[in-house]
Structures are given as C-alpha cells and as structure tokens.
Design an enzyme around this catalytic site. Structure first.
Site, PDB file in Angstrom:
ATOM      1  N   ASP A   1      -2.929 -10.214   8.212  1.00  8.84           N
ATOM      2  CA  ASP A   1      -2.877  -8.641   8.162  1.00  8.84           C
ATOM      3  C   ASP A   1      -3.335  -7.884   9.544  1.00  8.84           C
ATOM      4  O   ASP A   1      -3.544  -8.360  10.588  1.00  8.84           O
ATOM      5  CB  ASP A   1      -4.041  -8.541   7.236  1.00  8.84           C
ATOM      6  CG  ASP A   1      -5.132  -9.408   7.272  1.00  8.84           C
ATOM      7  OD1 ASP A   1      -5.527  -9.965   8.328  1.00  8.84           O
ATOM      8  OD2 ASP A   1      -5.658  -9.844   6.340  1.00  8.84           O
TER       9      ASP A   1
ATOM     10  N   ASN B   1     -15.646 -11.060  -2.999  1.00 10.66           N
ATOM     11  CA  ASN B   1     -15.077 -10.596  -4.387  1.00 10.66           C
ATOM     12  C   ASN B   1     -13.914 -11.619  -4.827  1.00 10.66           C
ATOM     13  O   ASN B   1     -13.047 -11.443  -5.661  1.00 10.66           O
ATOM     14  CB  ASN B   1     -14.483  -9.228  -4.637  1.00 10.66           C
ATOM     15  CG  ASN B   1     -13.758  -8.942  -3.519  1.00 10.66           C
ATOM     16  OD1 ASN B   1     -13.266  -9.640  -2.902  1.00 10.66           O
ATOM     17  ND2 ASN B   1     -13.297  -7.469  -3.461  1.00 10.66           N
TER      18      ASN B   1
ATOM     19  N   HIS C   1     -11.232 -12.058  -2.645  1.00  5.12           N
ATOM     20  CA  HIS C   1     -10.011 -11.622  -2.304  1.00  5.12           C
ATOM     21  C   HIS C   1      -9.496 -12.457  -1.133  1.00  5.12           C
ATOM     22  O   HIS C   1     -10.231 -13.217  -0.277  1.00  5.12           O
ATOM     23  CB  HIS C   1      -9.961 -10.275  -1.473  1.00  5.12           C
ATOM     24  CG  HIS C   1     -10.955  -9.816  -0.267  1.00  5.12           C
ATOM     25  ND1 HIS C   1     -12.002  -9.151  -0.156  1.00  5.12           N
ATOM     26  CD2 HIS C   1     -10.712 -10.487   0.982  1.00  5.12           C
ATOM     27  CE1 HIS C   1     -12.283  -9.291   0.935  1.00  5.12           C
ATOM     28  NE2 HIS C   1     -11.719  -9.955   1.813  1.00  5.12           N
TER      29      HIS C   1
ATOM     30  N   GLU D   1      -6.818  -7.428  -2.851  1.00  6.46           N
ATOM     31  CA  GLU D   1      -7.994  -7.236  -3.431  1.00  6.46           C
ATOM     32  C   GLU D   1      -7.821  -7.598  -4.938  1.00  6.46           C
ATOM     33  O   GLU D   1      -6.792  -7.887  -5.594  1.00  6.46           O
ATOM     34  CB  GLU D   1      -8.375  -5.913  -3.395  1.00  6.46           C
ATOM     35  CG  GLU D   1      -8.720  -5.485  -1.905  1.00  6.46           C
ATOM     36  CD  GLU D   1     -10.008  -5.617  -1.318  1.00  6.46           C
ATOM     37  OE1 GLU D   1     -10.790  -6.450  -2.148  1.00  6.46           O
ATOM     38  OE2 GLU D   1     -10.363  -5.452  -0.326  1.00  6.46           O
TER      39      GLU D   1
END
Length: 239
Positions: free
Chosen positions: A62, A128, A130, A135
């Site tokens: 990314d 979380n 991810h 996400e």
C-alpha cells in the site's frame, strides 16, 4: 494456520527473517512487503545478512494517496530507508500515491501482481483486524483499490505525523483477493493491543468485519506473535 509464539518482537522478527531467507534460498523470487513499525526489526536483520537480493522482485501492499515518494511519511521513503537503500532488488513496486487516475492505476497494479505472482507475502494486522488498509467491511473478493481510512486508523497512524490533520485520508492498497493469491503468507503481530485481533483472526468466524479472518482459508499461513499478542488465544496455539 501455523502459529509461532515467541518471547518478544526481537525473537519474532528473527523467526520471520528465517522464513523469508529459507524461502528465497529455495527459489522464492517475488516478495510481498509491508511497512510500519512491525517489520522494522525484520528488515534490520535482512540488511545485516549476506542474503543476495539481486534476483528478487518486491511488491508492496500500500501507499498513502497524496504523498510524494520523498515525503518521510510515505511508504516509498520507508522502504528506501529500511531496506532498498541497503539491499539491491531486481525490481521494486510500490503503489503510486500521486497518480492522477486512481481507478486506472489500481487495475495496472493488479496486472503487476498477476504478472509477478507473490511467493511470500508479509503482513501485519490492525487492532480492528485490518490487513494492509483493508478495513472491516471490505469485500473479500476485491483487488487493488483506493480506501478511505477509518477514524481509528487515522488516529493509529497519527504518531508518525506532526499532527492528526497531516495523516492522509485515503490510500491505495492491495485487496484481500490479491493477498489470498500469494503462495505463502507470514503475518507478524506484537503487543497486547493486537491480542483481540489475533484471537478473532484465528479462532473467530470468517467475516468481512474481521478482514484478516479470511486467512483461515489460505493453505499456507504462518502467524508469528509475541506472548502479549498471543495472550487471548486458546492454549493449544501456545505450545
């Protein structure tokens, strides 16, 4: 999934490097690489080693949208600083955060991955659940895409910037489908803040609300955690 519990991040990073080194010596040519604080010691071990990278291709997960490669907070800059300035790779690919046509560029990046199937993919995991910037709620079948960062992810990354307002609001990232196409996956997580996500990834149901849970379906995943990140796991994973 194979789970390796180490005493600390230093030992975990050494174990991760062993896996990459063995894989490369056994013929792995294309590596999926990650950024952030989790892999820093792994890259230090890599740089100190005598591992020849001349025939290797790397593809990064990314990059922030809107950051130039020379911006100290860009993932281009991170990779140059921690690995590419010290080890010469045959070819390196990192998403272009300055592209003018993001949807078209995402298709190009998908093609790069298709043309260079990833032998070993390195991952971290967010609190979380991810992976990369995929996400909760991201479709499992998605390829490279632009993602709007959640408020929690922006807050988590604010420590790398002078203030929260400077954190980019979106990123280009490999999709879960790209990651799942990798032949082998190595995921690293350290610290008690990652414990809940690790438990949900390994023991919980497979759900898009926990993006990393899809890794349960991959045939070759090694999860490397320290005792803090492993603390919520069933005892059978701690041996």
């Amino acid at each position: 999934m194979k789970v390796i519990v180490t005493e600390n991040k230093i030992q975990g990073s050494a174990k991760a490097f062993e896996i990459f080194e063995k894989g490369i010596k056994n013929g792995a040519k294309v590596l999926g690489l990650a950024t952030g604080s989790t892999p820093e010691i792994l890259y230090q071990n890599w740089v100190k080693s005598d591992l020849n990278c001349d025939d290797l291709t790397s593809i990064n997960l990314d990059e922030y949208v809107g950051l130039t490669p020379d911006n100290p907070q860009s993932y281009h800059y991170f990779m140059q600083k921690h690995l590419f300035d010290k080890k010469t790779f045959k070819k390196t690919y990192i998403p272009d955060g300055m592209t003018k046509d993001v949807p078209a560029y995402c298709k190009e990046y998908d093609q790069i991955i298709k043309d260079n199937p990833i032998d070993i993919q390195l991952l971290g995991i967010g609190q979380n659940g991810h992976i990369a910037f995929n996400e909760p709620g991201t479709p499992f079948d998605i390829g490279t895409h632009e993602v709007k960062l959640t408020e929690n992810t922006i807050k988590a990354n604010a420590r790398f910037f002078d203030n929260e307002d400077e954190v980019p609001k979106s990123a280009i990232c490999m999709g879960t489908a790209n990651i799942m196409d990798s032949k082998k996956i190595v995921l690293m997580a350290f610290g008690e803040k990652k414990a809940k996500a690790i438990k949900e990834m390994i023991e919980g149901p497979i759900t898009e609300e926990v993006p990393a849970s899809i890794l349960q379906k991959h045939p070759d995943v090694t999860v490397i955690v320290d005792t803090y990140a492993a603390q919520e796991l069933d005892d059978k994973y701690k041996n």
